[in-house]
Write an enzyme that holds these catalytic residues in place. Structure first.
Site, PDB file in Angstrom:
ATOM      1  N   ASP A  18       0.787  -1.203  -0.008  1.00  0.00           N
ATOM      2  CA  ASP A  18       0.060   0.007  -0.067  1.00  0.00           C
ATOM      3  C   ASP A  18       0.768   1.294  -0.073  1.00  0.00           C
ATOM      4  O   ASP A  18       1.827   1.314   0.185  1.00  0.00           O
ATOM      5  CB  ASP A  18      -0.959   0.013   1.285  1.00  0.00           C
ATOM      6  CG  ASP A  18      -0.356  -0.619   2.532  1.00  0.00           C
ATOM      7  OD1 ASP A  18       0.882  -0.411   2.700  1.00  0.00           O
ATOM      8  OD2 ASP A  18      -0.834  -1.069   3.490  1.00  0.00           O
ATOM      9  N   ASN A  44      -7.326  -2.990  14.478  1.00  0.00           N
ATOM     10  CA  ASN A  44      -8.560  -3.279  14.216  1.00  0.00           C
ATOM     11  C   ASN A  44      -8.999  -4.445  13.300  1.00  0.00           C
ATOM     12  O   ASN A  44      -9.863  -4.519  12.787  1.00  0.00           O
ATOM     13  CB  ASN A  44      -9.224  -2.004  13.327  1.00  0.00           C
ATOM     14  CG  ASN A  44      -8.659  -1.853  12.369  1.00  0.00           C
ATOM     15  OD1 ASN A  44      -7.846  -2.277  11.815  1.00  0.00           O
ATOM     16  ND2 ASN A  44      -8.979  -0.455  11.749  1.00  0.00           N
ATOM     17  N   GLU A  85      -9.580  -2.128   5.599  1.00  0.00           N
ATOM     18  CA  GLU A  85      -9.996  -1.628   6.915  1.00  0.00           C
ATOM     19  C   GLU A  85     -11.462  -2.560   6.988  1.00  0.00           C
ATOM     20  O   GLU A  85     -12.165  -2.865   6.051  1.00  0.00           O
ATOM     21  CB  GLU A  85     -10.437  -0.110   7.007  1.00  0.00           C
ATOM     22  CG  GLU A  85      -9.165   0.780   6.684  1.00  0.00           C
ATOM     23  CD  GLU A  85      -8.295   0.745   7.934  1.00  0.00           C
ATOM     24  OE1 GLU A  85      -8.257  -0.049   8.825  1.00  0.00           O
ATOM     25  OE2 GLU A  85      -7.840   1.953   8.009  1.00  0.00           O
ATOM     26  N   HIS A  98      -7.033  -4.835  10.376  1.00  0.00           N
ATOM     27  CA  HIS A  98      -6.752  -4.598   8.881  1.00  0.00           C
ATOM     28  C   HIS A  98      -5.624  -5.355   8.441  1.00  0.00           C
ATOM     29  O   HIS A  98      -4.758  -5.560   8.992  1.00  0.00           O
ATOM     30  CB  HIS A  98      -6.612  -3.058   8.605  1.00  0.00           C
ATOM     31  CG  HIS A  98      -5.620  -2.330   9.156  1.00  0.00           C
ATOM     32  ND1 HIS A  98      -5.602  -0.932   9.409  1.00  0.00           N
ATOM     33  CD2 HIS A  98      -4.242  -2.618   9.158  1.00  0.00           C
ATOM     34  CE1 HIS A  98      -4.464  -0.579   9.772  1.00  0.00           C
ATOM     35  NE2 HIS A  98      -3.641  -1.598   9.565  1.00  0.00           N
TER      36      HIS A  98
HETATM   37  C1  F6R Z   1       1.596  -1.452   6.159  1.00  0.00           C
HETATM   38  C2  F6R Z   1       0.153  -2.043   6.324  1.00  0.00           C
HETATM   39  C3  F6R Z   1      -0.578  -2.026   7.593  1.00  0.00           C
HETATM   40  C4  F6R Z   1       0.595  -2.387   8.761  1.00  0.00           C
HETATM   41  C5  F6R Z   1      -0.375  -2.454  10.087  1.00  0.00           C
HETATM   42  C6  F6R Z   1       0.495  -2.721  11.102  1.00  0.00           C
HETATM   43  O1  F6R Z   1       1.949  -1.688   4.788  1.00  0.00           O
HETATM   44  O2  F6R Z   1      -0.234  -2.553   5.331  1.00  0.00           O
HETATM   45  O3  F6R Z   1      -1.342  -3.161   7.419  1.00  0.00           O
HETATM   46  O4  F6R Z   1       1.024  -3.597   8.360  1.00  0.00           O
HETATM   47  O5  F6R Z   1      -1.057  -1.154  10.163  1.00  0.00           O
HETATM   48  O6  F6R Z   1       1.298  -1.643  11.488  1.00  0.00           O
HETATM   49  P1  F6R Z   1       2.568  -1.725  12.349  1.00  0.00           P
HETATM   50  O7  F6R Z   1       3.396  -2.827  12.106  1.00  0.00           O
HETATM   51  O8  F6R Z   1       2.914  -0.307  12.418  1.00  0.00           O
HETATM   52  O9  F6R Z   1       1.737  -1.908  13.864  1.00  0.00           O
END
Ligand code: F6R
Length: 244
Positions: free
Chosen positions: A68, A137, A144, A139
């Site tokens: 992303d 959450n 989301e 995701h």
């Molecule tokens: C990042 C992504 C997100 C993160 C998730 C956890 O490319 O796609 O899904 O993997 O938000 O983020 P951290 O590791 O910062 O807790």
């Protein structure tokens, strides 16, 4: 099938993750690897860089796709995921810049940007190993919680909790983009293998729902239960809150 592995601490989790990625690349040097950004895989990237420095791992033939990117940020923006990957991994290994793929954060036609990424994924023959973090959450990528799952690359409004969680990287909350462009659940599920990392206890509830909850678009990661080859690697801190 989901296999759960518990590592003692974040360092061990990062080392084990790096071994899984390195094994994939050694078995198939021209692997297509899906990368994630965020705090969780930082240790993994550090370990991969170290393996490369020691002459134990070459990424020269690897093709990469990131999950992303924030909409509205240029590649040069300090908080763009493009820049994150260069700073934390790509600049320190022998990867071919031509083989690095990102969804476009800056575009005039969003639909065309999504379609372009779909075509690139298809041309590469899909992803061999997809690395994932997980949002508190539930995701994955920036898929989301929603009423339904979106399968292909799409533009998504970021959940308020995601913006708040990511505000730590920006000057303030107002600067966190409101939209992202992300691979869809279908793109992730098409990966031949998936490695999901979780190392913060605030992820435990999401990991629990992912492992044992019902498959529900309100916990997007729960769909991984339907994938044939998922490894979930957590540290003891997360594992302590899980009932398996
Ligand atoms: C990042 C992504 C997100 C993160 C998730 C956890 O490319 O796609 O899904 O993997 O938000 O983020 P951290 O590791 O910062 O807790």
């Amino acid at each position: 099938m989901v296999e759960l592995i518990v590592a003692e601490d974040y360092q061990r989790l990062s080392e084990q993750a790096a071994h899984i990625v390195a094994r994939q690349i050694r078995n198939k040097p021209d692997s297509v690897i899906g990368f994630a950004t965020g705090s969780t895989p930082l240790g993994l990237y550090r370990e991969l860089v170290e393996m490369h420095r020691q002459g134990e791992l070459s990424l020269a033939k690897v093709t990469t796709f990131n999950l992303d990117e924030y909409v509205g940020l240029s590649r040069e923006h300090p908080q763009s995921y493009y820049r994150f990957m260069w700073e934390n991994l790509f600049a320190h290994v022998d990867i071919e810049p031509d083989r690095i793929h990102f969804p476009a954060g800056l575009f005039t036609d969003g639909e065309a940007a999504c379609e372009a990424y779909e075509r690139e994924l298809e041309a590469a023959g899909g992803i061999d190993l997809q690395i994932l973090g997980i949002g508190a959450n539930g995701h994955i990528g920036f898929n989301e919680p929603a009423e339904s799952l979106t399968l292909s690359t799409h533009i998504v409004g970021l959940a308020e909790e995601t913006r708040q969680a990511n505000a730590r990287f920006f000057e303030n909350l107002a600067e966190v983009p409101r939209e992202a462009i992300t691979m869809g659940i279908g793109n992730i599920m098409n990966a031949r293998a998936i490695l999901l990392l979780a190392s913060d206890k605030n992820k435990a509830e999401a990991v629990q729902s992912m492992l044992t909850g019902k498959v529900d678009p309100k916990v997007p990661a729960s769909v991984l239960q339907l994938h044939p080859r998922v490894t979930v690697l957590v540290n003891a801190e997360v594992a302590a809150h899980l009932q398996t």
